[in-house]
Design a protein around this motif. Sequence first.
Motif, PDB file in Angstrom:
ATOM      1  N   TYR A   1      10.384  -3.168 -32.800  1.00  0.00           N
ATOM      2  CA  TYR A   1      10.354  -1.774 -32.322  1.00  0.00           C
ATOM      3  C   TYR A   1      10.779  -0.812 -33.430  1.00  0.00           C
ATOM      4  O   TYR A   1      10.301   0.336 -33.476  1.00  0.00           O
ATOM      5  CB  TYR A   1      11.274  -1.619 -31.107  1.00  0.00           C
ATOM      6  N   LEU A   2      11.655  -1.255 -34.312  1.00  0.00           N
ATOM      7  CA  LEU A   2      12.095  -0.381 -35.404  1.00  0.00           C
ATOM      8  C   LEU A   2      10.950   0.021 -36.324  1.00  0.00           C
ATOM      9  O   LEU A   2      11.073   0.980 -37.100  1.00  0.00           O
ATOM     10  CB  LEU A   2      13.184  -1.092 -36.226  1.00  0.00           C
ATOM     11  N   ARG A   3       9.819  -0.704 -36.238  1.00  0.00           N
ATOM     12  CA  ARG A   3       8.647  -0.407 -37.061  1.00  0.00           C
ATOM     13  C   ARG A   3       7.568   0.366 -36.302  1.00  0.00           C
ATOM     14  O   ARG A   3       6.488   0.621 -36.844  1.00  0.00           O
ATOM     15  CB  ARG A   3       8.045  -1.714 -37.588  1.00  0.00           C
ATOM     16  N   THR A   4       7.827   0.739 -35.062  1.00  0.00           N
ATOM     17  CA  THR A   4       6.817   1.430 -34.265  1.00  0.00           C
ATOM     18  C   THR A   4       6.812   2.925 -34.575  1.00  0.00           C
ATOM     19  O   THR A   4       7.792   3.474 -35.093  1.00  0.00           O
ATOM     20  CB  THR A   4       7.086   1.241 -32.764  1.00  0.00           C
ATOM     21  N   PRO A   5       5.709   3.619 -34.248  1.00  0.00           N
ATOM     22  CA  PRO A   5       5.653   5.067 -34.474  1.00  0.00           C
ATOM     23  C   PRO A   5       6.786   5.851 -33.809  1.00  0.00           C
ATOM     24  O   PRO A   5       7.353   6.753 -34.451  1.00  0.00           O
ATOM     25  CB  PRO A   5       4.281   5.452 -33.911  1.00  0.00           C
ATOM     26  N   PRO A   6       7.189   5.552 -32.566  1.00  0.00           N
ATOM     27  CA  PRO A   6       8.300   6.324 -31.985  1.00  0.00           C
ATOM     28  C   PRO A   6       9.608   6.162 -32.769  1.00  0.00           C
ATOM     29  O   PRO A   6      10.356   7.134 -32.948  1.00  0.00           O
ATOM     30  CB  PRO A   6       8.435   5.737 -30.569  1.00  0.00           C
ATOM     31  N   ALA A   7       9.891   4.949 -33.243  1.00  0.00           N
ATOM     32  CA  ALA A   7      11.111   4.735 -34.030  1.00  0.00           C
ATOM     33  C   ALA A   7      11.001   5.456 -35.364  1.00  0.00           C
ATOM     34  O   ALA A   7      11.954   6.092 -35.825  1.00  0.00           O
ATOM     35  CB  ALA A   7      11.351   3.243 -34.234  1.00  0.00           C
ATOM     36  N   ARG A   8       9.840   5.355 -35.996  1.00  0.00           N
ATOM     37  CA  ARG A   8       9.626   6.038 -37.270  1.00  0.00           C
ATOM     38  C   ARG A   8       9.864   7.534 -37.122  1.00  0.00           C
ATOM     39  O   ARG A   8      10.519   8.166 -37.960  1.00  0.00           O
ATOM     40  CB  ARG A   8       8.204   5.781 -37.773  1.00  0.00           C
ATOM     41  N   GLU A   9       9.338   8.115 -36.050  1.00  0.00           N
ATOM     42  CA  GLU A   9       9.510   9.550 -35.819  1.00  0.00           C
ATOM     43  C   GLU A   9      10.980   9.898 -35.603  1.00  0.00           C
ATOM     44  O   GLU A   9      11.456  10.941 -36.077  1.00  0.00           O
ATOM     45  CB  GLU A   9       8.671   9.988 -34.616  1.00  0.00           C
ATOM     46  N   ALA A  10      11.707   9.047 -34.898  1.00  0.00           N
ATOM     47  CA  ALA A  10      13.136   9.289 -34.674  1.00  0.00           C
ATOM     48  C   ALA A  10      13.893   9.270 -35.991  1.00  0.00           C
ATOM     49  O   ALA A  10      14.761  10.122 -36.240  1.00  0.00           O
ATOM     50  CB  ALA A  10      13.697   8.243 -33.707  1.00  0.00           C
ATOM     51  N   PHE A  11      13.591   8.296 -36.845  1.00  0.00           N
ATOM     52  CA  PHE A  11      14.248   8.236 -38.152  1.00  0.00           C
ATOM     53  C   PHE A  11      13.902   9.461 -39.005  1.00  0.00           C
ATOM     54  O   PHE A  11      14.776  10.070 -39.632  1.00  0.00           O
ATOM     55  CB  PHE A  11      13.828   6.960 -38.896  1.00  0.00           C
ATOM     56  N   GLU A  12      12.643   9.822 -39.009  1.00  0.00           N
ATOM     57  CA  GLU A  12      12.221  10.944 -39.859  1.00  0.00           C
ATOM     58  C   GLU A  12      12.787  12.277 -39.355  1.00  0.00           C
ATOM     59  O   GLU A  12      13.054  13.159 -40.161  1.00  0.00           O
ATOM     60  CB  GLU A  12      10.696  10.974 -39.938  1.00  0.00           C
ATOM     61  N   ARG A  13      12.951  12.399 -38.046  1.00  0.00           N
ATOM     62  CA  ARG A  13      13.565  13.625 -37.517  1.00  0.00           C
ATOM     63  C   ARG A  13      14.985  13.800 -38.042  1.00  0.00           C
ATOM     64  O   ARG A  13      15.480  14.923 -38.158  1.00  0.00           O
ATOM     65  CB  ARG A  13      13.568  13.610 -35.991  1.00  0.00           C
ATOM     66  N   GLN A  14      15.648  12.704 -38.338  1.00  0.00           N
ATOM     67  CA  GLN A  14      17.016  12.771 -38.859  1.00  0.00           C
ATOM     68  C   GLN A  14      17.057  12.820 -40.386  1.00  0.00           C
ATOM     69  O   GLN A  14      18.123  12.842 -40.972  1.00  0.00           O
ATOM     70  CB  GLN A  14      17.816  11.577 -38.352  1.00  0.00           C
ATOM     71  N   GLY A  15      15.887  12.826 -41.022  1.00  0.00           N
ATOM     72  CA  GLY A  15      15.829  12.962 -42.465  1.00  0.00           C
ATOM     73  C   GLY A  15      15.750  11.669 -43.245  1.00  0.00           C
ATOM     74  O   GLY A  15      15.770  11.681 -44.479  1.00  0.00           O
ATOM     75  N   PHE A  16      15.634  10.524 -42.572  1.00  0.00           N
ATOM     76  CA  PHE A  16      15.496   9.258 -43.273  1.00  0.00           C
ATOM     77  C   PHE A  16      14.092   9.104 -43.841  1.00  0.00           C
ATOM     78  O   PHE A  16      13.122   9.675 -43.321  1.00  0.00           O
ATOM     79  CB  PHE A  16      15.778   8.070 -42.339  1.00  0.00           C
ATOM     80  N   VAL A  17      13.988   8.310 -44.889  1.00  0.00           N
ATOM     81  CA  VAL A  17      12.692   7.890 -45.419  1.00  0.00           C
ATOM     82  C   VAL A  17      12.448   6.480 -44.919  1.00  0.00           C
ATOM     83  O   VAL A  17      13.264   5.577 -45.158  1.00  0.00           O
ATOM     84  CB  VAL A  17      12.690   7.922 -46.959  1.00  0.00           C
ATOM     85  N   VAL A  18      11.346   6.280 -44.195  1.00  0.00           N
ATOM     86  CA  VAL A  18      11.026   4.953 -43.687  1.00  0.00           C
ATOM     87  C   VAL A  18      10.332   4.158 -44.789  1.00  0.00           C
ATOM     88  O   VAL A  18       9.354   4.604 -45.376  1.00  0.00           O
ATOM     89  CB  VAL A  18      10.121   5.047 -42.439  1.00  0.00           C
ATOM     90  N   LEU A  19      10.865   2.973 -45.079  1.00  0.00           N
ATOM     91  CA  LEU A  19      10.367   2.154 -46.185  1.00  0.00           C
ATOM     92  C   LEU A  19       9.400   1.086 -45.696  1.00  0.00           C
ATOM     93  O   LEU A  19       9.354   0.757 -44.509  1.00  0.00           O
ATOM     94  CB  LEU A  19      11.543   1.470 -46.892  1.00  0.00           C
ATOM     95  N   GLY A  20       8.634   0.576 -46.640  1.00  0.00           N
ATOM     96  CA  GLY A  20       7.802  -0.594 -46.357  1.00  0.00           C
ATOM     97  C   GLY A  20       6.557  -0.319 -45.586  1.00  0.00           C
ATOM     98  O   GLY A  20       5.935  -1.250 -45.053  1.00  0.00           O
TER      99      GLY A  20
END
Length: 257
Positions: free
Chosen positions: A237-256
């Motif tokens: 789930y950490l690799r799904t679009p909803p998780a990615r969007e949650a991380f990016e909303r907080q300013g993280f860069v999603v890797l890989g």
Amino acid sequence: MPRTPLSAAALLALVVATTASPARAQTVTVFAAASLTNALAEIEAGFEEETGHDLVVSLAGSSALARQIQQGAPADVFVSASPDWMDVLEAEGLIEPGTRVDLLGNAIVLVAHGRDGEPVEIGPGLDLAGMLGDGRLAMALVEAVPAGIYGKAALESLGLWASVEPLVAQADNVRAALALVAAGEAPYGIVYATDAAAEDDVTVIGTFPSDSHPPIVYPAAAIAGRDGAATADFLAYLRTPPAREAFERQGFVVLGE
């Protein structure tokens, strides 16, 4: 009108449909770096709704969480703010082989109390000690917590550490350091960019050059022996679009990806 009896196949399908969800619902315990607080709050709700599993998130400094895992704490997943602590657990055989991934990237910034801090250029010429005066520089533990380790490394590489070391106020984790600045107990602090974005009572006045400290990488992995279906579901789930969007909303860069 009399009811038609259910066939054996239909009855079996009904039993499976009514019992499958409760049977597969499990609890996943995640030990995660404090800097992931806001993102994981979003992810928790989405994961539970999509899978039916219950997610329990324990947030603290990566060093404290790693030590708890070493002592047998019942974590299923560890998300560290530093590869170093994941390396320690992996070397001790405490990480399930094949489950480790580099999940996120981040940056460290200098923050000031209040909403109108003046921008500065972070480099060897910055008079950070002069800016502090009689105040303190809030940082996470500089020998143990990743945000503090990265911050100290950056200050050392820029030639600023010796002058500010006596003025550093160390906190147990990066969110605690941020809270000191937000409350005005320290005029400045060094935190992750994502933490600064989550706090209204601080201003980012500068970003440390990326080459002044080791790359900031957040690895995630299952704990050895706890890689069941629900754990695998969460890591996926950490690799799904909803998780990615949650991380990016907080300013993280999603890797890989």
